[in-house]
Motif scaffolding. Structure first.
Motif, PDB file in Angstrom:
ATOM      1  N   CYS A  28       9.287  -2.545 -11.199  1.00 38.20           N
ATOM      2  CA  CYS A  28       8.938  -3.833 -11.319  1.00 38.20           C
ATOM      3  C   CYS A  28       9.344  -4.231 -12.862  1.00 38.20           C
ATOM      4  CB  CYS A  28       7.264  -3.983 -11.409  1.00 38.20           C
ATOM      5  SG  CYS A  28       6.859  -3.853  -9.585  1.00 38.20           S
ATOM      6  N   GLN A  31      12.891  -5.080 -13.037  1.00 39.26           N
ATOM      7  CA  GLN A  31      13.029  -6.685 -12.659  1.00 39.26           C
ATOM      8  C   GLN A  31      12.740  -7.484 -13.904  1.00 39.26           C
ATOM      9  OE1 GLN A  31      14.631  -5.528  -9.554  1.00 39.26           O
ATOM     10  NE2 GLN A  31      13.694  -7.523  -9.013  1.00 39.26           N
ATOM     11  N   ARG A  32      11.992  -7.017 -14.891  1.00 45.11           N
ATOM     12  CA  ARG A  32      11.855  -7.835 -15.985  1.00 45.11           C
ATOM     13  C   ARG A  32      12.461  -7.562 -17.174  1.00 45.11           C
ATOM     14  NH1 ARG A  32       7.543  -7.813 -12.745  1.00 45.11           N
ATOM     15  NH2 ARG A  32       5.995  -9.629 -12.552  1.00 45.11           N
ATOM     16  N   GLU A 410       2.956  -4.604  -9.725  1.00 45.05           N
ATOM     17  CA  GLU A 410       3.516  -5.805  -9.981  1.00 45.05           C
ATOM     18  C   GLU A 410       2.364  -6.648 -10.914  1.00 45.05           C
ATOM     19  OE1 GLU A 410       5.972  -9.147  -9.908  1.00 45.05           O
ATOM     20  OE2 GLU A 410       6.419  -7.204  -9.324  1.00 45.05           O
ATOM     21  N   ALA A 413       2.725  -4.728 -14.419  1.00 45.35           N
ATOM     22  CA  ALA A 413       4.043  -5.405 -15.018  1.00 45.35           C
ATOM     23  C   ALA A 413       3.779  -6.615 -15.696  1.00 45.35           C
ATOM     24  CB  ALA A 413       5.147  -5.282 -13.971  1.00 45.35           C
ATOM     25  N   GLU A 414       3.064  -7.496 -14.840  1.00 49.30           N
ATOM     26  CA  GLU A 414       2.828  -8.617 -15.298  1.00 49.30           C
ATOM     27  C   GLU A 414       1.931  -8.653 -16.763  1.00 49.30           C
ATOM     28  OE1 GLU A 414       0.981 -10.941 -12.392  1.00 49.30           O
ATOM     29  OE2 GLU A 414       2.886 -11.140 -11.356  1.00 49.30           O
ATOM     30  N   GLU A 417       4.131  -7.056 -19.559  1.00 50.55           N
ATOM     31  CA  GLU A 417       5.141  -8.163 -19.967  1.00 50.55           C
ATOM     32  C   GLU A 417       4.346  -9.420 -21.050  1.00 50.55           C
ATOM     33  OE1 GLU A 417       8.820 -10.991 -18.106  1.00 50.55           O
ATOM     34  OE2 GLU A 417       6.830 -10.965 -17.213  1.00 50.55           O
ATOM     35  N   THR A 421       5.016  -9.931 -24.973  1.00 52.57           N
ATOM     36  CA  THR A 421       5.223 -11.296 -25.311  1.00 52.57           C
ATOM     37  C   THR A 421       4.382 -11.630 -26.370  1.00 52.57           C
ATOM     38  OG1 THR A 421       6.051 -12.155 -23.431  1.00 52.57           O
ATOM     39  CG2 THR A 421       5.605 -13.766 -24.839  1.00 52.57           C
TER      40      THR A 421
END
Length: 439
Positions: A28, A31-32, A410, A413-414, A417, A421
């Motif tokens: 995951c 993917q990011r 998932e 992972a969000e 991320e 940020t």
């Protein structure tokens, strides 16, 4: 030992543990485009190769094997993969993910290092037996089954009695000739007892409070019914037991030979000796609580309760299915036996199947409760940037299994991320202020 990214020592994320959970998260994060390092103490997905007996097979159907980008690809979705098939499938997942990982490296401590610019500038130090790494965020994906549980009473047994934990058991031929005492009737205990029983060994089984369920009911696999009923989507926060469900013993059932119920009462009819909970050993005799009948009745109550919930679903949906049924005991204990003479019974080996205990002593962070379990909400702790993944009922029933870890990975992972940020934005906002002070 290879070092991804040219042997660098700082990563946005360090994942501790290279099992299905750690690799799912790696997929995951890739993917990011988030750089990370997986640190594995042994070899990737090693537990499936090293801590399973020869006849081991899945207790959930193959269609539930759904890792990120790597579902079951065989021609028997309603079957149950055996040990070699599982490892072949996992080897394909390892190759599919191609995680930036180092193997054979033990993480000895994870702790936060204060940052000069405040909380958003802090990092984690990951101390290993191969050197130090730092990370903005850390995910503990080492599972919850670290230390095999063997009770202290094992020290009282004669030295000529061979003792194994379920993690060490491989097959009946591994044990010396003679009768075997299996302690524990959860998934491992019930299946190992069956394995020995089918091989013609005389088995004595010390039971516990493990529940059981049917393999097939009203024309379908029970797992299929429960999936339709959205049981596997239920978050722990909505379960009647809440977080307490994490302490429950798994239901015993088997996928062996195409799948079937495990009925300890039927084993008893066939010659297996059943007892209540083992509580001591003294004077050459094992001592048991007089609760065999209660243990069997509670397991059957759970069996019938699950089937009754399926009955209600079928009726509510108007589904055409074979008629319902209620399990009726095929055997009852004639008495509660509280003692078993080791020598008289000819017992030459004991297999301890009472589980594992977690060991997170190396995680130096205030995120644990009084029993040493991490406190989290869907894997996110109150320590910013520190997460857990792959634990039983982390979020749903499937969190510690092939069926639900992808959803959890998932989600984390969000979260990773988002925090990455936020940290970047916070640093960007600080830059003009630094320039003003310098002027």
């Amino acid at each position: 030992m290879s070092h991804p990214y040219g042997g660098r020592s700082h990563y946005s994320v360090v994942i501790v543990g290279g099992g299905q959970a750690g690799l799912s998260l790696s997929h995951c994060l890739q993917q990011r485009g988030i750089d990370h390092l997986v640190i594995e103490k042994r070899s990737l997905v090693h537990t499936w190769r090293t801590q399973r007996w020869d006849s081991f097979c899945l207790v959930t159907p193959n269609w539930q094997c759904q890792l990120p980008g790597w579902g079951y690809i065989g021609n028997d979705p309603h079957g149950f993969m055996v040990k070699d098939q599982i490892n072949e499938w996992l080897a394909g997942f390892v190759e599919h993910v191609k995680a930036p990982a180092i193997e054979g490296v033990t993480v000895e401590r994870v702790f936060r290092v204060p940052g000069a610019g405040g909380r958003e500038h802090e990092r984690f130090t990951v101390q290993t037996d191969a050197g130090l790494y730092t990370a903005d965020q850390v995910v503990v994906a080492s599972g919850g089954y670290h230390k095999p549980i063997v009770p202290r009473l094992a020290e009282k047994l004669p030295t000529d009695v061979a003792q194994f934990h379920s993690a060490q058991y491989r097959n009946p031929a591994q044990l010396p000739e003679g009768a075997v005492l299996v302690v524990g009737c959860g998934q491992s205990g019930a299946q190992i007892a069956e394995d020995l029983h089918l091989a013609g060994r005389k088995v004595h089984l010390a039971t516990g409070n493990a529940p059981r369920c049917a393999r097939f009911y009203r024309g379908r696999e029970v797992v299929d019914w429960l999936a339709d009923m959205k049981y596997y989507d239920m978050p722990v926060t909505e379960h009647p037991l809440r977080e307490g469900v994490r302490d429950n013993t798994n239901h015993y059932v088997t996928g062996r030979d195409g799948g079937r119920d495990i009925d300890l009462r039927r084993f008893a009819l066939e010659g297996m000796e059943l007892y209540g909970l083992l509580e001591g050993f003294d004077g050459g005799r094992f001592e048991f609580q007089p609760n065999l009948r209660d243990n069997l009745d509670r397991a059957d109550d759970t069996y019938n309760r699950i089937n009754a919930s399926i009955d209600r679903h079928i009726a509510g949906q108007g589904i055409d299915a074979p008629p319902p049924s209620v399990y009726t005991p095929v055997w009852e204990p004639p008495e509660e036996r509280t003692r078993l003479d080791l020598a008289a019974a000819g017992i030459t080996s004991v297999v301890w199947c009472i589980g594992f205990s977690p060991d997170f002593a190396w995680v130096d962070a205030p995120v644990f409760n009084g029993s040493g379990a991490p406190v989290h909400l869907r894997g996110v702790t109150n320590e910013p940037g520190l997460y857990f993944l792959g634990l039983p009922w982390l979020h749903t029933w499937g969190s510690g299994r092939f069926s639900g870890v992808a959803r959890d990975a998932e989600f984390l992972a969000e979260a990773i991320e988002r925090r990455k940020t936020e940290r970047r934005d916070a640093r960007t906002e600080e830059m003009p202020l630094r320039g003003l002070h310098a002027a």
